[in-house]
Design a protein around this motif. Structure first.
Motif, short mmCIF file in Angstrom:
data_model
loop_
_atom_site.label_atom_id
_atom_site.label_comp_id
_atom_site.label_asym_id
_atom_site.label_seq_id
_atom_site.Cartn_x
_atom_site.Cartn_y
_atom_site.Cartn_z
N GLN A 89 0.84 -1.19 0.00
CA GLN A 89 0.00 0.00 0.00
C GLN A 89 0.88 1.24 0.00
N THR A 90 0.71 2.08 -1.03
CA THR A 90 1.41 3.35 -1.11
C THR A 90 0.40 4.45 -1.42
N PRO A 91 0.72 5.71 -1.05
CA PRO A 91 -0.23 6.80 -1.35
C PRO A 91 -0.49 6.95 -2.85
N GLY A 92 0.51 6.71 -3.66
CA GLY A 92 0.36 6.93 -5.10
C GLY A 92 -0.34 5.80 -5.83
N GLN A 93 -0.03 4.56 -5.49
CA GLN A 93 -0.55 3.40 -6.22
C GLN A 93 -1.67 2.67 -5.48
N GLY A 94 -1.92 3.05 -4.25
CA GLY A 94 -2.97 2.38 -3.49
C GLY A 94 -2.55 0.98 -3.07
N LEU A 95 -3.52 0.09 -3.01
CA LEU A 95 -3.28 -1.30 -2.58
C LEU A 95 -3.07 -2.17 -3.80
N GLU A 147 14.78 -0.05 -3.19
CA GLU A 147 14.73 1.26 -3.84
C GLU A 147 13.86 2.18 -3.01
N LEU A 148 14.03 3.49 -3.21
CA LEU A 148 13.22 4.44 -2.45
C LEU A 148 11.73 4.18 -2.62
N GLY A 149 11.34 3.80 -3.83
CA GLY A 149 9.94 3.55 -4.15
C GLY A 149 9.35 2.33 -3.47
N ASP A 150 10.17 1.54 -2.79
CA ASP A 150 9.67 0.38 -2.06
C ASP A 150 9.12 0.77 -0.70
N SER A 151 9.31 2.03 -0.31
CA SER A 151 8.74 2.50 0.96
C SER A 151 7.23 2.37 0.88
N ALA A 152 6.66 1.66 1.83
CA ALA A 152 5.23 1.36 1.76
C ALA A 152 4.79 0.66 3.03
N LEU A 153 3.48 0.48 3.13
CA LEU A 153 2.91 -0.40 4.15
C LEU A 153 2.68 -1.76 3.49
N TYR A 154 3.27 -2.80 4.02
CA TYR A 154 3.11 -4.14 3.46
C TYR A 154 2.13 -4.91 4.33
N LEU A 155 1.06 -5.35 3.70
CA LEU A 155 -0.03 -6.01 4.41
C LEU A 155 -0.13 -7.47 4.01
N CYS A 156 -0.41 -8.27 5.00
CA CYS A 156 -0.58 -9.69 4.80
C CYS A 156 -2.05 -10.03 5.10
N ALA A 157 -2.62 -10.93 4.32
CA ALA A 157 -4.00 -11.36 4.55
C ALA A 157 -4.05 -12.86 4.62
N SER A 158 -4.89 -13.39 5.49
CA SER A 158 -5.04 -14.84 5.57
C SER A 158 -6.49 -15.23 5.38
N SER A 159 -6.68 -16.41 4.82
CA SER A 159 -8.04 -16.93 4.65
C SER A 159 -7.98 -18.46 4.64
N LEU A 160 -9.14 -19.07 4.83
CA LEU A 160 -9.20 -20.53 4.75
C LEU A 160 -8.88 -20.96 3.32
N ASP A 161 -9.55 -20.35 2.37
CA ASP A 161 -9.23 -20.54 0.95
C ASP A 161 -9.84 -19.42 0.14
N SER A 162 -11.11 -19.13 0.36
CA SER A 162 -11.76 -18.01 -0.33
C SER A 162 -12.70 -17.37 0.68
N LEU A 164 -7.32 -9.84 -4.60
CA LEU A 164 -8.26 -8.74 -4.38
C LEU A 164 -7.78 -7.53 -5.18
N ILE A 165 -8.71 -6.91 -5.87
CA ILE A 165 -8.46 -5.64 -6.56
C ILE A 165 -9.21 -4.58 -5.77
N PHE A 166 -8.47 -3.57 -5.30
CA PHE A 166 -9.05 -2.55 -4.43
C PHE A 166 -9.34 -1.27 -5.18
N GLY A 167 -10.37 -0.57 -4.70
CA GLY A 167 -10.59 0.80 -5.12
C GLY A 167 -9.61 1.72 -4.41
N GLN A 168 -9.71 3.02 -4.73
CA GLN A 168 -8.77 3.99 -4.16
C GLN A 168 -9.10 4.34 -2.71
N GLY A 169 -10.29 3.97 -2.29
CA GLY A 169 -10.72 4.28 -0.93
C GLY A 169 -11.56 5.54 -0.87
N THR A 170 -12.57 5.53 -0.02
CA THR A 170 -13.42 6.70 0.22
C THR A 170 -13.18 7.16 1.65
#
Lengths: 111, 109
Positions: free
Chosen positions: A37-43, A82-97, B97-103
């Motif tokens: 997650q970055t401000p410019g590219q989102g998630l 690289e500088l552009g790798d600065s970000a919040l890295y998020l992990c998600a877990s699920s059973l399968d879907s 998952l494909i996300f929107g930009q957020g509201t």
């Protein structure tokens, strides 16, 4: 039931270094996905692991890699930072879907 | 292609209902999600809906899905100041998952 945990929560590195982030999914969950997650590219989706196999991969360069262990814990590695790798890295877990639960994230700063 | 669009800002008064809208492009999406993110935090799963459903209600939250128009909405009843956050819509497609930009929802007392 404990949620998704990620370590470390914060990390500061310099350009050219490499970094390893860790994610422990909810007990019993076998799927682990990583997002940036970055401000410019989102998630953006990095990759998904299920039963120790990479099942899906996003559009990131080969510097980004991951793996999953037999206990479902996952690590992701970024080499030659690289500088552009600065970000919040998020992990998600699920059973399968269905339900996808996220951890608190690792905030990476590259100087 | 895969794309999810949301409006960027919404401001409401405390006690009013909030409606956050989202459009997506992939008709083969299996699940659609709403997540909440507070400053400095990860993503909190609020609710999700399977693509063959039209509506899902969970306490103050109502999700409406119009599959024909590829439109998803989240209604928060009796909005409180604690609901102020960024809300993300996401579609599950191709195993990711494909996300929107957020509201960004701002709740004024």
């Amino acid at each position: 039931k404990a949620g998704v945990t990620q370590t470390p929560r914060y990390l500061i590195k310099t350009r050219g270094q490499q970094v390893t982030l860790s994610c422990s999914p909810i007990s019993g969950h076998r799927s682990v996905s990583w997002y940036q997650q970055t401000p410019g590219q989102g998630l953006q989706f990095l990759f998904e692991y299920f039963s120790e196999t990479q099942r899906n991969k996003g559009n990131f360069p080969g510097r980004f890699s991951g793996r999953q262990f037999s206990n479902s814990r996952s690590e992701m590695n970024v080499s030659t930072l690289e500088l552009g790798d600065s970000a919040l890295y998020l992990c998600a877990s699920s059973l399968d879907s269905g339900e996808q639960f996220f951890g608190p994230g690792t905030r990476l700063t590259v100087l | 292609g895969e794309d999810v669009e949301q409006s960027l800002f919404l401001s409401v008064r405390e006690g009013d209902s909030s409606v956050i809208n989202c459009t997506y492009t992939d008709s083969s999406s299996t699940y659609l999600y709403w997540y909440k993110q507070e400053p400095g935090a990860g993503l909190q799963l609020l609710t999700y809906i399977f693509s063959n459903m039209d509506m899902k209600q969970d306490q103050r939250l109502t999700v409406l899905l119009n599959k024909k128009d590829k439109h998803l909405s989240l209604r928060i009843a009796d909005t409180q100041t604690g609901d102020s956050a960024i809300y993300f819509c996401a579609e599950r497609t191709g195993g990711k998952l494909i996300f929107g930009q957020g509201t960004e929802l701002s709740v004024k007392p």
